[in-house]
Design an enzyme around this catalytic site. Structure first.
Site, PDB file in Angstrom:
ATOM      1  N   HIS A 185       0.834  -1.219   0.000  1.00 26.67           N
ATOM      2  CA  HIS A 185       0.000   0.000   0.000  1.00 26.67           C
ATOM      3  C   HIS A 185       0.862   1.260   0.000  1.00 26.67           C
ATOM      4  O   HIS A 185       0.454   2.301   0.505  1.00 26.67           O
ATOM      5  CB  HIS A 185      -0.948   0.048   1.205  1.00 26.67           C
ATOM      6  CG  HIS A 185      -1.711  -1.226   1.415  1.00 26.67           C
ATOM      7  ND1 HIS A 185      -2.969  -1.424   0.902  1.00 26.67           N
ATOM      8  CD2 HIS A 185      -1.371  -2.374   2.054  1.00 26.67           C
ATOM      9  CE1 HIS A 185      -3.390  -2.638   1.233  1.00 26.67           C
ATOM     10  NE2 HIS A 185      -2.432  -3.255   1.917  1.00 26.67           N
ATOM     11  N   SER A 244      15.948  20.572 -16.763  1.00 23.80           N
ATOM     12  CA  SER A 244      14.791  21.408 -17.052  1.00 23.80           C
ATOM     13  C   SER A 244      15.286  22.669 -17.725  1.00 23.80           C
ATOM     14  O   SER A 244      16.378  23.159 -17.418  1.00 23.80           O
ATOM     15  CB  SER A 244      14.071  21.741 -15.748  1.00 23.80           C
ATOM     16  OG  SER A 244      13.357  22.944 -15.889  1.00 23.80           O
ATOM     17  N   LYS A 248      17.288  20.753 -11.723  1.00 24.48           N
ATOM     18  CA  LYS A 248      16.532  19.539 -12.006  1.00 24.48           C
ATOM     19  C   LYS A 248      17.325  18.470 -12.748  1.00 24.48           C
ATOM     20  O   LYS A 248      18.100  18.753 -13.643  1.00 24.48           O
ATOM     21  CB  LYS A 248      15.279  19.877 -12.845  1.00 24.48           C
ATOM     22  CG  LYS A 248      14.220  20.617 -12.089  1.00 24.48           C
ATOM     23  CD  LYS A 248      13.531  19.760 -11.039  1.00 24.48           C
ATOM     24  CE  LYS A 248      12.710  18.676 -11.639  1.00 24.48           C
ATOM     25  NZ  LYS A 248      11.304  18.868 -11.644  1.00 24.48           N
ATOM     26  N   GLU A 280      10.452   7.517 -17.209  1.00 21.51           N
ATOM     27  CA  GLU A 280       9.083   8.016 -17.435  1.00 21.51           C
ATOM     28  C   GLU A 280       8.566   7.615 -18.805  1.00 21.51           C
ATOM     29  O   GLU A 280       7.389   7.279 -18.976  1.00 21.51           O
ATOM     30  CB  GLU A 280       9.058   9.540 -17.310  1.00 21.51           C
ATOM     31  CG  GLU A 280       9.266  10.037 -15.896  1.00 21.51           C
ATOM     32  CD  GLU A 280       9.446  11.544 -15.866  1.00 21.51           C
ATOM     33  OE1 GLU A 280       8.544  12.234 -15.390  1.00 21.51           O
ATOM     34  OE2 GLU A 280      10.487  12.053 -16.344  1.00 21.51           O
ATOM     35  N   TYR A 302     -10.448 -13.951 -45.324  1.00 18.11           N
ATOM     36  CA  TYR A 302      -9.669 -12.711 -45.314  1.00 18.11           C
ATOM     37  C   TYR A 302     -10.548 -11.497 -45.581  1.00 18.11           C
ATOM     38  O   TYR A 302     -11.458 -11.537 -46.411  1.00 18.11           O
ATOM     39  CB  TYR A 302      -8.551 -12.765 -46.377  1.00 18.11           C
ATOM     40  CG  TYR A 302      -7.757 -11.470 -46.410  1.00 18.11           C
ATOM     41  CD1 TYR A 302      -6.698 -11.258 -45.534  1.00 18.11           C
ATOM     42  CD2 TYR A 302      -8.108 -10.441 -47.275  1.00 18.11           C
ATOM     43  CE1 TYR A 302      -6.006 -10.070 -45.520  1.00 18.11           C
ATOM     44  CE2 TYR A 302      -7.407  -9.228 -47.272  1.00 18.11           C
ATOM     45  CZ  TYR A 302      -6.358  -9.055 -46.392  1.00 18.11           C
ATOM     46  OH  TYR A 302      -5.677  -7.869 -46.379  1.00 18.11           O
TER      47      TYR A 302
HETATM   48  N1  ARG Z   1      -1.714  -5.699 -47.730  1.00 13.50           N
HETATM   49  C1  ARG Z   1      -2.646  -6.746 -47.404  1.00 13.50           C
HETATM   50  C2  ARG Z   1      -2.624  -7.002 -45.883  1.00 13.50           C
HETATM   51  O1  ARG Z   1      -1.774  -6.515 -45.250  1.00 13.50           O
HETATM   52  C3  ARG Z   1      -2.258  -7.979 -48.101  1.00 13.50           C
HETATM   53  C4  ARG Z   1      -3.387  -8.853 -48.484  1.00 13.50           C
HETATM   54  C5  ARG Z   1      -4.288  -8.181 -49.445  1.00 13.50           C
HETATM   55  N2  ARG Z   1      -5.192  -9.064 -50.024  1.00 13.50           N
HETATM   56  C6  ARG Z   1      -6.168  -8.685 -50.805  1.00 13.50           C
HETATM   57  N3  ARG Z   1      -6.883  -9.570 -51.323  1.00 13.50           N
HETATM   58  N4  ARG Z   1      -6.398  -7.436 -51.034  1.00 13.50           N
HETATM   59  O2  ARG Z   1      -3.467  -7.653 -45.327  1.00 13.50           O
END
Ligand code: ARG
Length: 439
Positions: free
Chosen positions: A162, A283, A289, A296, A323
């Site tokens: 504490h 400073s 200082k 920090e 993706y």
């Molecule tokens: N620059 C893209 C990334 O970082 C790569 C993949 C892009 N793929 C696509 N089908 N546009 O994720």
């Protein structure tokens, strides 16, 4: 008027219109992801060899591709390579340059591959190197800590809970608690490194590829432990980057807490340690200082690792498989966390090695805060007083000492004996802060 530019030659076939400059700028990531050039080229070299071995491309194609890629690597490393924002990312910049050098052979490199499995491969390779570096730097920091701890194995100081003086400890003991924090960071990063060593190549865009590149061989060549099982998961998994930033955040808060102690300890009120001038600044207005700026900034900078983790979690949380372009945004978070970890660890080690401890000051502070009250309770327990009773008796002794503005070790034995007959002369060593430390 809408400004038109040419369509990207690597994917422009089905387009009639082209992206405006502002859209190109918006979608381009090369300024950030060009940092992955080495891994991108290593991945392409290994993949091209796989294509050759699978007889998808000829030996001649392979030789032109590999020569081309190697010369691109040299150009990039010598600063001669011209990065082109309109080519979107690191992958397409390198592939376009390769096409200029190796023509039709180069145009075969992307067979059965997508930027989706390519980027996941690049990132895993990149983080593997970054983590190796972080592991070394953690070891270095631990070494600096152990060396200091050895020097101060016997030097007593107040231990705090504490933020109040609690019990005497040695500075060595305190320093080794930092070592333990870093030991857990080491094991977390090592585990992530193992877990992410899964090669996505062959997953292509999402559905895998009809070209029978030997993935096991390719994985070995690129130093992966295994190959991914599911192509859709492989191109959309970013768990490993989340884990990386989670580990970075925990390391970050460790460094931050330690640096917080150094800031407190180096203040005039505490004066427990002196940081080397190298890690402090003055400073512009107050001539006296000496500010602990590096400590920090390590403390403040750790917020970047937390921001990276939060950023990645919110980036990933509602992306459907597989993706999505959103994932492109992961790079800045990754690089921000890794830059913090590497640069902070390096400075941290040196700052610890070069700090000097004011052991007399620390020892003096053990003469306050009734620091041996727990030892007195233990003394009574060893003489068969139940702990709760001992706690109560010592509480009364403390109250009495404080009313006289004294520490309990300054009270004469006969005064202590008024609270319990159990106390005799041998209590002295229990009350002495320098004898009472635990390690
Ligand atoms: N620059 C893209 C990334 O970082 C790569 C993949 C892009 N793929 C696509 N089908 N546009 O994720």
């Amino acid at each position: 008027m809408k400004k038109k530019t040419t369509t990207n030659p690597l994917w422009g076939g089905r387009f009639t219109g082209s992206a405006s400059k502002s859209v190109q700028n918006y979608t381009s990531s090369v300024d950030v992801d060009k940092r992955l050039y080495k891994e991108d080229i290593a991945g392409s070299l290994a993949y091209a060899l796989g294509l050759k071995e699978a007889k998808v491309i000829s030996a001649k194609d392979y030789s032109k591709i590999s020569k081309g890629l190697k010369s691109i690597l040299k150009e990039i490393e010598s600063g001669k390579f011209q990065w082109d924002k309109s080519l979107e990312d690191v992958h397409m910049n390198i592939e376009s340059a390769l096409i200029k050098k190796a023509g039709n052979s180069a145009k075969k490199l992307h067979t059965g591959r997508s930027r989706n499995d390519q980027i996941s491969t690049d990132l895993r390779l990149h983080l593997d190197t970054v983590i190796k570096n972080i592991l070394n730097l953690i070891n270095q920091a631990q070494l600096s800590i152990v060396e200091k701890a050895k020097v101060h194995a016997e030097d007593i100081m107040p231990g705090f809970t504490h933020m109040q003086i609690a019990q005497p400890v040695t500075l060595g003991h305190h320093l080794l608690s930092w070592f333990e924090m870093l030991e857990r960071d080491f094991s977390r990063f090592s585990e992530t490194k193992e877990r992410m060593s899964v090669m996505p190549l062959g997953s292509a865009a999402l559905a895998g590829s009809r070209f029978r590149v030997d993935r096991e061989k390719l994985a070995k060549r690129l130093d992966f432990n295994s190959t991914s099982n599911n192509s859709m998961d492989a191109v959309s998994d970013r768990d490993f980057v989340i884990e990386f930033t989670a580990n970075s955040s925990i390391l970050g808060i460790h460094l931050s807490r330690i640096c917080e102690e150094l800031v407190i300890w180096s203040s005039s009120q505490f004066n427990y340690v002196q940081l080397s001038d190298e890690f402090c600044t003055g400073s512009s207005i107050m001539p006296q200082k000496k500010n602990p700026d590096v400590a920090e900034l390590i403390r403040g900078g750790s917020s970047k690792t937390i921001a990276s983790l939060m950023g990645l979690l919110s980036l990933m949380k509602n992306q459907p498989l597989s993706y999505n372009r959103d994932m492109q945004e992961d790079k800045e978070f990754i690089f921000s966390a890794s830059d913090y970890c590497t640069s902070s660890l390096e400075l941290f080690s040196r700052m610890v090695s070069e700090m000097t401890a004011n052991t007399e000051r620390m020892k003096d502070d053990c003469n306050m805060g009734q620091i041996t009250a727990t030892d007195l309770a233990d003394y009574l327990v060893e003489r068969d007083v139940p702990f709760r009773k001992a706690h109560e008796v010592v509480g009364k002794i403390v109250k009495h000492a404080e009313s006289k503005n004294l520490q309990i070790f300054e009270l004469p034995i006969n005064e202590l004996q008024k609270f319990t007959k159990v106390i005799s002369n041998d209590v002295k060593s229990y009350l002495d802060p320098s004898r009472g430390y635990k390690s």
